[in-house]
Design a protein around this motif. Structure first.
Motif, PDB file in Angstrom:
ATOM      1  N   GLY A  28       0.793  -1.065  -0.153  1.00 53.99           N
ATOM      2  CA  GLY A  28      -0.122   0.055  -0.008  1.00 53.99           C
ATOM      3  C   GLY A  28       0.916   1.217  -0.049  1.00 53.99           C
ATOM      4  N   THR A  29       0.505   2.401  -0.758  1.00 53.33           N
ATOM      5  CA  THR A  29       1.087   3.538  -0.572  1.00 53.33           C
ATOM      6  C   THR A  29       1.161   3.900   0.669  1.00 53.33           C
ATOM      7  OG1 THR A  29      -0.921   4.543  -1.275  1.00 53.33           O
ATOM      8  CG2 THR A  29       0.786   4.210  -3.107  1.00 53.33           C
ATOM      9  N   LYS A  30       2.447   4.485   1.340  1.00 57.53           N
ATOM     10  CA  LYS A  30       2.514   5.053   2.515  1.00 57.53           C
ATOM     11  C   LYS A  30       1.859   6.417   2.686  1.00 57.53           C
ATOM     12  CE  LYS A  30       6.813   2.477   3.606  1.00 57.53           C
ATOM     13  NZ  LYS A  30       8.244   2.652   4.120  1.00 57.53           N
ATOM     14  N   LEU A  64       3.668   4.015  -9.878  1.00 58.35           N
ATOM     15  CA  LEU A  64       2.474   4.324  -9.981  1.00 58.35           C
ATOM     16  C   LEU A  64       1.941   5.767 -10.744  1.00 58.35           C
ATOM     17  CD1 LEU A  64       1.266   3.365  -6.527  1.00 58.35           C
ATOM     18  CD2 LEU A  64       0.100   2.505  -8.465  1.00 58.35           C
ATOM     19  N   MET A  65       2.731   6.679 -10.474  1.00 61.10           N
ATOM     20  CA  MET A  65       2.782   7.823 -11.086  1.00 61.10           C
ATOM     21  C   MET A  65       3.016   7.774 -12.849  1.00 61.10           C
ATOM     22  SD  MET A  65       4.693  11.537 -10.307  1.00 61.10           S
ATOM     23  CE  MET A  65       3.977  11.699  -8.803  1.00 61.10           C
ATOM     24  N   LYS A  66       3.996   6.758 -13.126  1.00 64.35           N
ATOM     25  CA  LYS A  66       4.353   6.701 -14.519  1.00 64.35           C
ATOM     26  C   LYS A  66       3.333   5.906 -15.185  1.00 64.35           C
ATOM     27  CE  LYS A  66       7.518   3.765 -17.315  1.00 64.35           C
ATOM     28  NZ  LYS A  66       8.521   2.622 -17.323  1.00 64.35           N
ATOM     29  N   PRO A  87      -4.357  14.102  -5.030  1.00 63.83           N
ATOM     30  CA  PRO A  87      -3.872  13.038  -4.250  1.00 63.83           C
ATOM     31  C   PRO A  87      -4.411  11.694  -4.305  1.00 63.83           C
ATOM     32  CG  PRO A  87      -5.013  14.643  -3.013  1.00 63.83           C
ATOM     33  CD  PRO A  87      -4.968  14.958  -4.425  1.00 63.83           C
ATOM     34  N   ILE A  88      -3.823  10.610  -4.679  1.00 66.49           N
ATOM     35  CA  ILE A  88      -4.229   9.356  -4.925  1.00 66.49           C
ATOM     36  C   ILE A  88      -3.601   8.289  -4.176  1.00 66.49           C
ATOM     37  CG2 ILE A  88      -4.895   7.532  -6.527  1.00 66.49           C
ATOM     38  CD1 ILE A  88      -5.481   9.744  -8.555  1.00 66.49           C
ATOM     39  N   GLY A  89      -3.940   7.334  -3.538  1.00 69.60           N
ATOM     40  CA  GLY A  89      -3.482   6.233  -3.127  1.00 69.60           C
ATOM     41  C   GLY A  89      -3.941   5.100  -3.694  1.00 69.60           C
ATOM     42  N   ALA A  90      -3.272   3.969  -3.274  1.00 65.75           N
ATOM     43  CA  ALA A  90      -3.716   2.368  -3.672  1.00 65.75           C
ATOM     44  C   ALA A  90      -3.069   1.324  -2.990  1.00 65.75           C
ATOM     45  CB  ALA A  90      -3.120   2.478  -5.240  1.00 65.75           C
TER      46      ALA A  90
END
Length: 332
Positions: free
Chosen positions: A104-106, A166-168, A121-124
């Protein structure tokens, strides 16, 4: 982890009791004459001598080291065990199973989005799977200097790279920022390939990578819920069908249920009529000029304000007609 003795024969084995250890190193002063090697299902054993790999054994079972193992070791093929002396060697036990690890993204990552200068702002979160693939590389990079290697250590390496990946792959080919779940498979596949290229340098391969869900800010979630509810209410036929189905599922098959359902439908119809009246009223208040025009229609032809009161030819009073009543002169 096994019962060992520096005076008598050894039992070289890994009594694995945890499922989060990727490898474990058996290390004793020396392997004595008459010692046994035990390899269990899901394990491989690697013999090392003076820091060099001497042999890799993958078949499960119990083996006499002097007669069944030493003859297959590169440097120690002719080694002879003495009564009180043995061979100084290390044995690495590799856990051959595939590990599935949650990630999980911190912290949320800011993804560029139209109309949001600072990004969204997005988490996953999700899972990835890995296993030790290249023993020689793994020993060179990790096992040569460690007693054991834990799953948390590979997890730490993977999560340290996830934000960039993830950003890429989210921004690649203009993915829809508000519907990333629809592209989760393609994003995950790209991340898996990039991760594998990096982690294979440690002798470990990434066998699978999955994104279970993306997390949006609460304000975006509320907007999505509001848009969904407005879309649902806008289709009154669907709303009515859902209300009927919901009523029937709560026991609406009886007389009382049918009466309740009819009452709900009547209430919806009244609500729709009241809503339409409110819309009409608002439209009327917004267009007062059109109401005045409907209440005071103007006659066709020339407006009354442009009609002369007296005939310009004979001076007779016109009385608002288009022609002089005396001489017939057209007054328009």
């Amino acid at each position: 982890m096994g019962l060992f003795s520096s005076q008598f024969s050894n039992v070289v084995e890994w009594q694995e009791s945890r499922d989060d250890i990727m490898f474990w190193k058996w290390n004793n002063d020396e392997i004595k004459k008459g010692s046994k090697l035990i390899i269990r299902q899901g394990q491989d054993a690697i013999f090392m001598y003076n820091g060099k790999v001497e042999g890799i054994f993958k078949d499960p079972g119990s083996f006499d080291i002097e007669s069944q193992i030493v003859p297959f070791l590169s440097t120690l093929k002719g080694f002879k065990f003495g009564f009180n002396s043995g061979v100084r060697a290390e044995v690495l036990f590799i856990n051959t199973k595939e590990f599935t690890i949650r990630w999980g993204t911190k912290t949320p990552i800011n993804i560029q989005a139209p109309g949001l200068p600072g990004g969204m702002p997005i988490g996953a979160f999700g899972t990835f799977s890995c296993k030790i693939d290249d023993y020689l590389v793994f020993i060179e990079k990790i096992a040569g200097v460690k007693k054991q290697y834990m799953v948390d250590e590979i997890k730490e390496r993977v999560t340290s790279m996830l934000n960039q990946l993830l950003m890429k792959w989210i921004t690649r080919e203009g993915k829809d920022m508000f519907n990333l779940q629809a592209n989760a498979y393609d994003i995950a596949k790209g991340i898996k390939d990039d991760l594998d290229m990096e982690i294979i340098k440690l002798g470990i391969t990434i066998t699978a990578f999955a994104i279970e869900s993306f997390n949006y800010p609460e304000s975006v979630k509320r907007m999505q819920e509001k848009a969904a509810s407005q879309s649902m209410v806008g289709d009154m036929n669907r709303y009515t069908q859902m209300a009927m189905a919901d009523s029937m599922s709560r026991g609406g098959s009886g007389t009382n249920g049918m009466a309740n359902m009819a009452g709900q439908m009547a209430g919806m119809q009244v609500g729709m009529m009241m809503g339409q009246q409110m819309v009409n009223s608002m439209q009327g208040n917004m267009n007062p000029a059109s109401d005045m025009a409907s209440q005071n229609p103007q006659p066709s032809g020339n407006p009354a304000g442009n009609m002369p009161n007296f005939c310009p030819n004979c001076g007779t009073k016109t009385s608002g007609s288009n022609f002089c009543p005396n001489c017939g002169t057209k007054l328009a």
